[in-house]
Write an enzyme that holds these catalytic residues in place. Sequence first.
Site, PDB file in Angstrom:
ATOM      1  N   ARG A 108       0.821  -1.235   0.000  1.00  0.00           N
ATOM      2  CA  ARG A 108       0.000   0.000   0.000  1.00  0.00           C
ATOM      3  C   ARG A 108       0.846   1.271   0.000  1.00  0.00           C
ATOM      4  NH1 ARG A 108      -2.847  -3.319   3.609  1.00  0.00           N
ATOM      5  NH2 ARG A 108      -4.699  -4.182   2.597  1.00  0.00           N
ATOM      6  N   LYS A 147       6.067  23.767 -12.147  1.00  0.00           N
ATOM      7  CA  LYS A 147       5.326  22.532 -11.868  1.00  0.00           C
ATOM      8  C   LYS A 147       5.221  22.299 -10.357  1.00  0.00           C
ATOM      9  CE  LYS A 147       4.085  18.007 -13.008  1.00  0.00           C
ATOM     10  NZ  LYS A 147       4.115  16.843 -13.826  1.00  0.00           N
ATOM     11  N   ARG A 202      -4.100  22.342 -11.160  1.00  0.00           N
ATOM     12  CA  ARG A 202      -3.147  21.465 -11.858  1.00  0.00           C
ATOM     13  C   ARG A 202      -3.517  21.261 -13.320  1.00  0.00           C
ATOM     14  NH1 ARG A 202      -0.005  16.156  -9.610  1.00  0.00           N
ATOM     15  NH2 ARG A 202       1.063  15.642 -11.546  1.00  0.00           N
ATOM     16  N   HIS A 214       5.762  12.823 -27.547  1.00  0.00           N
ATOM     17  CA  HIS A 214       4.760  13.572 -26.789  1.00  0.00           C
ATOM     18  C   HIS A 214       4.951  15.088 -26.952  1.00  0.00           C
ATOM     19  CE1 HIS A 214       2.022  14.550 -23.529  1.00  0.00           C
ATOM     20  NE2 HIS A 214       2.983  15.186 -22.893  1.00  0.00           N
ATOM     21  N   HIS A 248      -3.007  15.084 -27.305  1.00  0.00           N
ATOM     22  CA  HIS A 248      -3.340  13.673 -27.050  1.00  0.00           C
ATOM     23  C   HIS A 248      -4.084  13.066 -28.238  1.00  0.00           C
ATOM     24  CE1 HIS A 248      -3.044  14.128 -22.389  1.00  0.00           C
ATOM     25  NE2 HIS A 248      -1.917  13.701 -22.897  1.00  0.00           N
ATOM     26  N   GLU A 296       7.492  20.963 -23.217  1.00  0.00           N
ATOM     27  CA  GLU A 296       6.890  21.118 -21.880  1.00  0.00           C
ATOM     28  C   GLU A 296       7.488  22.342 -21.165  1.00  0.00           C
ATOM     29  OE1 GLU A 296       4.330  19.528 -20.703  1.00  0.00           O
ATOM     30  OE2 GLU A 296       4.222  17.600 -21.737  1.00  0.00           O
TER      31      GLU A 296
HETATM   32  N1  GLY Z   1       1.824  16.132 -16.873  1.00  0.00           N
HETATM   33  C1  GLY Z   1       0.814  16.906 -16.268  1.00  0.00           C
HETATM   34  C2  GLY Z   1       0.713  16.715 -14.808  1.00  0.00           C
HETATM   35  O1  GLY Z   1       1.605  16.165 -14.196  1.00  0.00           O
HETATM   36  O2  GLY Z   1      -0.271  17.096 -14.245  1.00  0.00           O
END
Ligand code: GLY
Length: 357
Positions: free
Chosen positions: A118, A223, A237, A260, A248, A182
């Site tokens: 878990r 990020k 997010r 990607h 996508h 990115e």
């Molecule tokens: N790749 C987008 C995220 O991690 O939310």
Amino acid sequence: MATIKVNGPTPYNVHIARNLTNNLAAHVKETGAANVAIVHQPTLAAPARVIAEELGAANLTVTLAATPDAEAGKTIEVASGIWDVLGTENFSRQDVIIGLGGGAATDLAGFVAATWMRGIKVIQAPTTLLAMVDAAVGGKTGINTDAGKNLVGSFHEPDAVFVDLERLYTLAPEEITAGSAEIIKTGFIADERILEIIEDSSERALDVDQNLPELIERSIAVKASVVGQDLKEAGLREMLNYGHTFGHAIEKRENYSWRHGDAVAVGMMFVANLAKNRGLIDHALVQRHRDILQSVGLPTTYEAGAFDELYEGMLHDKKNRDGKIRFVALEGVGEVTRIEGPSIEELQAAYAEISEG
Ligand code: GLY
């Protein structure tokens, strides 16, 4: 060494520097683990052995778990094979998994760690630009199934992330280019300085010995800030999916043969045009997308005549709500909004603007 803290339910650090093997090993030792499994892609057997030797010298028992390359490694069979190894080696709750490789390896390592007993610790050591700035940070883990990509997984934050810049020297130029999509995305959604650095000189921007480390740090900082506030994608997010809805759909249509980052680049062009046609942004900002993406060698157009298939792909995007296609869009650099349920005519108009020929 630059260190970026990621807040959230279980805060952790992302360390960014060159030659981090010793730091990684020291961190593993501090966890108190007796057993460590290094989940790595086949091409990374040599660096995996170097880490294993370092840990073995400190009396830790290390297992090397090589996985098939790329998406072929993200299957239930591969995960099950690693669970078997953990069982044979008597892995306990205190033990640790290291994910060494590109996004497929870090996603898989995170998934195995999230599910063994878990949840045990995973330390991510991304080796591709894409994994450094995206996959390894933020706790999304998962595998692919017949139902689709990344539909099975869990949010399981890493215990630490070690971004070893030295690994960038081994990447093919196309990998750096694809990863830069990115980085550019985080520039448009949150950090204009990223865009300015690339506009100043795209060559210096992607050079490991010049501006690339700063761009990586800036991108990870964006990020980290976003996932630190919204780990489970309740709202904020979602902005990290800028360019991803159409992207996508391209990846799906191309049977995942496109990189990607290349798909996300075209996806950003698509949604920039969609936003311009709604009056959210002006033509100059669309052109800024095109100029920046082209300057690093990313694609900005897609073949004509594929609208129906791409539309079908967008209809199945995970972000959609109440059957409406949902795009992350801009009102300006760093000003994120959403476009929900655009008409088919709007989608066709944006597609016409990015179609080849
Ligand atoms: N790749 C987008 C995220 O991690 O939310």
